[in-house]
Design an enzyme around this catalytic site. Sequence first.
Site, short mmCIF file in Angstrom:
data_model
loop_
_atom_site.label_atom_id
_atom_site.label_comp_id
_atom_site.label_asym_id
_atom_site.label_seq_id
_atom_site.Cartn_x
_atom_site.Cartn_y
_atom_site.Cartn_z
CG ASP A 1 38.96 51.18 44.70
OD1 ASP A 1 38.66 50.95 46.03
OD2 ASP A 1 38.34 51.98 44.23
CD GLU B 1 36.68 54.55 50.45
OE1 GLU B 1 38.07 54.81 49.84
OE2 GLU B 1 35.87 54.31 48.73
CG HIS C 1 36.67 49.98 50.23
ND1 HIS C 1 35.57 50.56 48.82
CD2 HIS C 1 37.76 51.03 49.51
CE1 HIS C 1 36.92 50.64 47.52
NE2 HIS C 1 37.46 51.19 48.24
ZN ZN Z 1 39.26 51.71 47.54
CO CO Z 2 37.67 53.45 44.51
#
Ligand code: ZN
Ligand code: CO
Length: 329
Positions: free
Chosen positions: A161, A191, A61
């Site tokens: 992330d 996401e 993502h």
């Molecule tokens: Zn993630």
């Molecule tokens: Co996350």
Amino acid sequence: MKELVRELTEAYGPSGHEEQVRDIIRRHVEGSADRVEVDALGNLIAVRGPEGGRRMMLAAHMDEIGVVVTRIDEGGFLRFAPVGLHDAAILLGTRVRFADGQVGTVSHERRERGEKPELNRMYVDVGATSREDAGVAVGDVACFDARFVQRGSRIMAKALDDRIGCAILIQVLQDMGETPHRVHFVFTAQEEVGLRGATTSAYAVDPGLGVVVDLTEAGDTPKSHGTAAELGKGPAIKIMEKGTLTDPRANALLERCAQEAGVPVQRQVARWGGSDASAIQVTRSGVPVALPCIPARYEHTPSEMIDIRDAEGCEAILRRLVMSSLDLD
Ligand code: ZN
Ligand code: CO
């Protein structure tokens, strides 16, 4: 890989506003893909391999968590709602950055002794003198403002992330040879607010196998929850998270590729967490999924930390996977 990770993590890209990240990715994949397209939700899909080949979906993502302005006080203080999952205690005192580069600090109304911080009593101060001076509108979104830091093989940055997953996918696409499969590299949107980009793109791709690369919380910090994954010991093959049971045959395939590539892997079982794998797994009549993760500390903070060797190991595994037989048994 490090320069790519720096470029991706320092970019602005909260959920629904992935365009800067998407532009960077497009620039890096255009020369290596047979086709690149962007769908209605903003997912970027780069395809490689013959038209009739078996469809495989590799996903990471693009978006990161952020805060969205809900109201601007007369004094120019910005009230906000979270975009994605925030810990109020961590958000307090951090800097956030809007799309135009404007930076603010996150502060809190006066708290009595022992009172826990609450998101709805917090605000962003950009240094404005009045509502008119704020230069920000209701609906504007900010992400963490933090720079990329490196020490040996360790990296600290915001939005690892899941920009680390994006970096891995980019490199796999750039370095892979001929494949009999129709490999879809999907850089998903939204996401962090409910796996929305993965939901629609998996429907469109209709893959026979889905592989999601994301972070997973490491258990190697002082008095942590203590799950198996540690930084620097290889990608963590996730057996279970709250939203997903990965496919044992797909996991075996990953472990076989890891062995062939000489890359150590860990296994992890978690009671929490969700990823694009949860959405891909229940697409149409169902998709076997695997979830190779990069162990990380301090997820959803401005200073997420990983070991770059785990990302390089993951890349080596996936480079083999995209050429391997996809018969799962
Ligand atoms: Zn993630
Ligand atoms: Co996350």
